[in-house]
Design a protein around this motif. Structure first.
Motif, PDB file in Angstrom:
ATOM      1  N   LYS A   5      12.248  -7.231  -6.383  1.00 48.35           N
ATOM      2  CA  LYS A   5      11.848  -7.747  -7.696  1.00 48.35           C
ATOM      3  C   LYS A   5      10.910  -6.780  -8.415  1.00 48.35           C
ATOM      4  CE  LYS A   5      12.455 -12.689  -6.815  1.00 48.35           C
ATOM      5  NZ  LYS A   5      11.797 -14.019  -6.683  1.00 48.35           N
ATOM      6  N   LEU A   6      10.139  -6.015  -7.635  1.00 43.40           N
ATOM      7  CA  LEU A   6       9.218  -5.036  -8.225  1.00 43.40           C
ATOM      8  C   LEU A   6       9.907  -3.712  -8.538  1.00 43.40           C
ATOM      9  CD1 LEU A   6       6.073  -5.662  -5.979  1.00 43.40           C
ATOM     10  CD2 LEU A   6       6.384  -6.339  -8.369  1.00 43.40           C
ATOM     11  N   GLY A   7      11.192  -3.601  -8.181  1.00 43.45           N
ATOM     12  CA  GLY A   7      11.967  -2.414  -8.508  1.00 43.45           C
ATOM     13  C   GLY A   7      11.805  -1.252  -7.547  1.00 43.45           C
ATOM     14  N   LEU A   8      11.396  -1.522  -6.308  1.00 40.01           N
ATOM     15  CA  LEU A   8      11.197  -0.440  -5.342  1.00 40.01           C
ATOM     16  C   LEU A   8      12.525   0.216  -4.967  1.00 40.01           C
ATOM     17  CD1 LEU A   8       9.362   1.172  -3.448  1.00 40.01           C
ATOM     18  CD2 LEU A   8       9.655  -0.623  -1.743  1.00 40.01           C
ATOM     19  N   GLN A  31       0.844  -1.187   0.000  1.00 41.39           N
ATOM     20  CA  GLN A  31       0.000   0.000   0.000  1.00 41.39           C
ATOM     21  C   GLN A  31       0.886   1.245   0.000  1.00 41.39           C
ATOM     22  OE1 GLN A  31      -2.529   0.792   3.459  1.00 41.39           O
ATOM     23  NE2 GLN A  31      -4.175   1.449   2.093  1.00 41.39           N
ATOM     24  N   PRO A  32       0.640   2.187  -0.901  1.00 39.94           N
ATOM     25  CA  PRO A  32       1.505   3.370  -0.986  1.00 39.94           C
ATOM     26  C   PRO A  32       1.387   4.293   0.217  1.00 39.94           C
ATOM     27  CG  PRO A  32      -0.365   3.573  -2.468  1.00 39.94           C
ATOM     28  CD  PRO A  32      -0.414   2.184  -1.934  1.00 39.94           C
ATOM     29  N   ILE A  33       2.502   4.915   0.541  1.00 31.97           N
ATOM     30  CA  ILE A  33       2.570   5.968   1.556  1.00 31.97           C
ATOM     31  C   ILE A  33       2.704   7.285   0.796  1.00 31.97           C
ATOM     32  CG2 ILE A  33       3.867   6.919   3.500  1.00 31.97           C
ATOM     33  CD1 ILE A  33       4.829   4.032   4.052  1.00 31.97           C
ATOM     34  N   GLU A  55       1.517  -8.018  -4.614  1.00 29.19           N
ATOM     35  CA  GLU A  55       2.738  -8.085  -5.417  1.00 29.19           C
ATOM     36  C   GLU A  55       2.751  -7.049  -6.546  1.00 29.19           C
ATOM     37  OE1 GLU A  55       2.377 -12.179  -6.277  1.00 29.19           O
ATOM     38  OE2 GLU A  55       3.060 -12.801  -4.305  1.00 29.19           O
ATOM     39  N   LYS A  56       2.288  -5.839  -6.214  1.00 37.94           N
ATOM     40  CA  LYS A  56       2.284  -4.739  -7.177  1.00 37.94           C
ATOM     41  C   LYS A  56       2.514  -3.416  -6.460  1.00 37.94           C
ATOM     42  CE  LYS A  56      -0.534  -2.316 -10.609  1.00 37.94           C
ATOM     43  NZ  LYS A  56      -1.823  -2.243 -11.341  1.00 37.94           N
ATOM     44  N   LEU A  57       3.311  -2.542  -7.082  1.00 37.47           N
ATOM     45  CA  LEU A  57       3.523  -1.193  -6.583  1.00 37.47           C
ATOM     46  C   LEU A  57       2.745  -0.231  -7.471  1.00 37.47           C
ATOM     47  CD1 LEU A  57       7.415  -1.277  -6.061  1.00 37.47           C
ATOM     48  CD2 LEU A  57       5.636  -1.792  -4.367  1.00 37.47           C
ATOM     49  N   LEU A  58       1.700   0.370  -6.946  1.00 36.96           N
ATOM     50  CA  LEU A  58       0.932   1.328  -7.728  1.00 36.96           C
ATOM     51  C   LEU A  58       1.788   2.535  -8.081  1.00 36.96           C
ATOM     52  CD1 LEU A  58      -2.531   1.332  -5.924  1.00 36.96           C
ATOM     53  CD2 LEU A  58      -1.972   0.297  -8.121  1.00 36.96           C
ATOM     54  N   SER A  59       1.637   3.028  -9.289  1.00 36.44           N
ATOM     55  CA  SER A  59       2.353   4.222  -9.728  1.00 36.44           C
ATOM     56  C   SER A  59       1.573   5.471  -9.357  1.00 36.44           C
ATOM     57  CB  SER A  59       2.556   4.180 -11.243  1.00 36.44           C
ATOM     58  OG  SER A  59       1.303   4.261 -11.909  1.00 36.44           O
ATOM     59  N   GLY A 112       6.893   5.882  -0.370  1.00 40.61           N
ATOM     60  CA  GLY A 112       7.222   4.498  -0.049  1.00 40.61           C
ATOM     61  C   GLY A 112       5.971   3.631  -0.051  1.00 40.61           C
ATOM     62  N   TYR A 113       6.158   2.391   0.422  1.00 38.14           N
ATOM     63  CA  TYR A 113       5.056   1.428   0.455  1.00 38.14           C
ATOM     64  C   TYR A 113       5.164   0.586   1.725  1.00 38.14           C
ATOM     65  CZ  TYR A 113       4.754   2.514  -4.532  1.00 38.14           C
ATOM     66  OH  TYR A 113       4.642   3.172  -5.732  1.00 38.14           O
ATOM     67  N   GLU A 114       4.014   0.273   2.301  1.00 40.75           N
ATOM     68  CA  GLU A 114       4.002  -0.663   3.419  1.00 40.75           C
ATOM     69  C   GLU A 114       3.749  -2.064   2.883  1.00 40.75           C
ATOM     70  OE1 GLU A 114       1.765  -1.733   7.655  1.00 40.75           O
ATOM     71  OE2 GLU A 114       1.118   0.032   6.515  1.00 40.75           O
ATOM     72  N   ALA A 115       4.568  -3.029   3.325  1.00 38.86           N
ATOM     73  CA  ALA A 115       4.392  -4.428   2.952  1.00 38.86           C
ATOM     74  C   ALA A 115       3.417  -5.074   3.934  1.00 38.86           C
ATOM     75  CB  ALA A 115       5.738  -5.150   2.978  1.00 38.86           C
TER      76      ALA A 115
END
Length: 256
Positions: free
Chosen positions: A84-87, A30-32, A244-248, A42-45
């Motif tokens: 792997k998701l490129g964070l 989830q994006p911060i 398993e996805k990072l929202l843009s 950033g993102y919380e796992a």
């Protein structure tokens, strides 16, 4: 708790296999949001089950026998998946303080995972929930101090929901304080919650602790909190966690 030698020697590959835990875990993100800069910081796992089951299902599988393995596996899986998701931004990971028998030893697999997957460990934020009953608060303070020395960012999650309070905050002195969604809900029209928030912000200002409001669901909540001086946010108003996805930036609801 007395941990056997095989646990103390556990590597990050042991954590990834899921063999010691007894089942596979996956991660949602989830994006911060930094509202002042209109950017994702950033993102919380957030842990999920092997078929994407929610955190509730996962925690039903956790007991005293596998709690340590679970805590370690979450850290390593979060780092592996994010890499792997490129964070390249902040990665926030929840940890269970009652599962940490020694801060320096328990952090070894995290550092190993950072090296293995090429993730900058200074971009990792470790969150401890204020809702978990801590059996040894002095130990938790040592964990926070140890993690900060290692370059990790420390955070208290769900503040205002559980056993602690401002005394806990001033003792731990986290880099980030995440406000519980119970405090956030309808804060724009609840004068008692507004008074509580004012007190928290005053203390955090003195401690130089950044405040993050999570669980934001409405524009009215966001507007009130931003006017109060908060600039970091999480919540469904912006985006739900994605497996398993990072929202843009363009996929965030309020920026579409």
């Amino acid at each position: 708790m007395d941990f056997p030698e095989q646990i103390k020697q556990q590597s990050c590959m042991d954590c990834l296999s899921g063999q010691s835990l007894g089942f596979e875990i996956r991660m949602a993100f989830q994006p911060i949001i930094d509202w002042s800069s209109q950017d994702i910081v950033g993102y919380e796992a957030l842990v999920r089950g092997p078929e994407g089951q929610g955190a509730g299902w996962v925690f039903e599988q956790i007991n005293d026998n596998n709690k340590y393995y679970f805590d370690q596996a979450c850290r390593v899986k979060a780092i592996e998946t994010a890499s792997k998701l490129g964070l390249k931004k902040l990665l926030s990971i929840n940890f269970l303080p009652n599962a940490v028998y020694n801060p320096e030893t328990c952090i070894r697999a995290t550092i190993e995972a950072g090296d293995m997957f090429g993730f900058d460990i200074t971009q990792i934020m470790f969150e401890v929930t204020e809702g978990e009953q801590i059996t040894d608060q002095a130990k938790l303070k040592r964990i926070f101090e140890s993690y900060a020395k290692r370059g990790f960012i420390t955070a208290i999650d769900d503040f205002g929901s559980g056993y602690a309070g401002l005394a806990w905050l001033t003792s731990l002195r986290p880099a980030v304080l995440k406000l519980d969604m119970g405090l956030i809900r309808d804060i724009d029209k609840d004068t008692v919650k507004q008074a509580v928030l004012k007190g928290i912000l005053t203390v955090c200002c003195e401690l130089k602790t950044r405040v993050l409001a999570e669980g934001v669901e409405t524009k009215a909540e966001l507007d009130y909190l931003a006017e109060a001086g908060i600039d970091w946010f999480q919540g469904y108003y912006f985006a739900k966690p994605q497996l398993e996805k990072l929202l843009s930036h363009s996929e965030i609801q309020v920026w579409r």
